[in-house]
Design a protein around this motif. Structure first.
Motif: not given
Ligand code: 5RP
Length: 218
Positions: A7-25, A209-218
């Motif tokens: 679940q930690k890996i699943d949540a981390a994967k979804v967070a990749l979409k928040y990377i802003v190109d050419d900026e500091i993270i 949030l990665a859960t048993d039934v998939g990713i939930k985003e709040f």
């Protein structure tokens, strides 16, 4: 691999979409963030650099060839990615299980957007089952502990742990936290406290949030 780690890996994967190109993270600390750092390695060409909330994260980022710069040299941080020990439904958090709470709170304050990544065990109705970490200047440890007892908690000294800032941690047990902002502010007013692990004044903007039934985003 156990369910929580997946679940930690699943949540981390979804967070990749928040990377802003050419900026500091901004990068937090902990086992969930470590999953994100591993994935970030394949996207490092997209970012200008990282600012890091701990020596441990800095070492991991640099080992993967990701530049880490000083926060004072970062004019703008569009996104900060970090884990949590608990999140309530308002996205107020308890953090600091990894003793990096002060630097985490500073970067979260600077960042435009705080994206929290977590497995489902972290999502709670009421904060406080996880003992609330408080970073304290070593000479003030006993004084702060007495003041925390007055606030209704049972502080326990985290033996053998020094933060990256050279301070100690008191973990406060048995606090049922219903007014997180107020408690955050009260604890921060105790002389000798560097900061506490309640992220309520500056809470998360998004929770993945990665859960048993998939990713939930709040
Ligand atoms: C470190 C933290 C971490 O974000 C928190 O402890 C969660 O860690 P993990 O992802 O290993 O469960 O606040 O100070």
């Amino acid at each position: 691999m156990d369910k929580q780690q997946q679940q930690k890996i699943d949540a981390a994967k979804v967070a990749l979409k928040y990377i802003v190109d050419d900026e500091i993270i901004g990068i937090g600390t902990g086992s969930t963030v470590n999953c994100f750092i591993d994935l970030l390695a394949d996207h490092k060409h997209r970012i200008k650099a990282a600012v890091s909330s701990s020596v441990a994260s800095t070492e991991k980022l640099e080992a993967l060839g990701i530049d880490v710069i000083d926060l004072n040299d970062a004019a703008d941080i569009p996104v900060y990615i970090d884990g949590a020990d608990e999140s309530n439904h308002q996205l107020e958090l308890i953090k600091g299980g990894g003793a990096a709470l002060s630097r985490e709170k500073i970067i979260a304050a600077v960042a435009d957007k705080f994206v929290c990544i977590a497995d489902e065990s972290k999502y709670v109705e009421t904060l406080g089952e996880f003992p609330l970490p408080v970073e304290v200047l070593p000479m003030a440890r006993s004084h702060v502990a007495r003041e925390l007892v007055k606030l209704g908690g049972d502080p326990v000294y985290r033996h053998g742990v020094l933060t990256d800032n050279g301070n100690v941690i008191l973990d406060v047990h048995n606090m049922e936290i219903t007014q997180a902002k107020l408690l955050e502010s009260k604890i921060n007013q105790i002389i000798g406290v560097v900061t506490n692990g309640l992220f309520a004044s500056r809470k998360a903007d998004h929770l993945i949030l990665a859960t048993d039934v998939g990713i939930k985003e709040f």
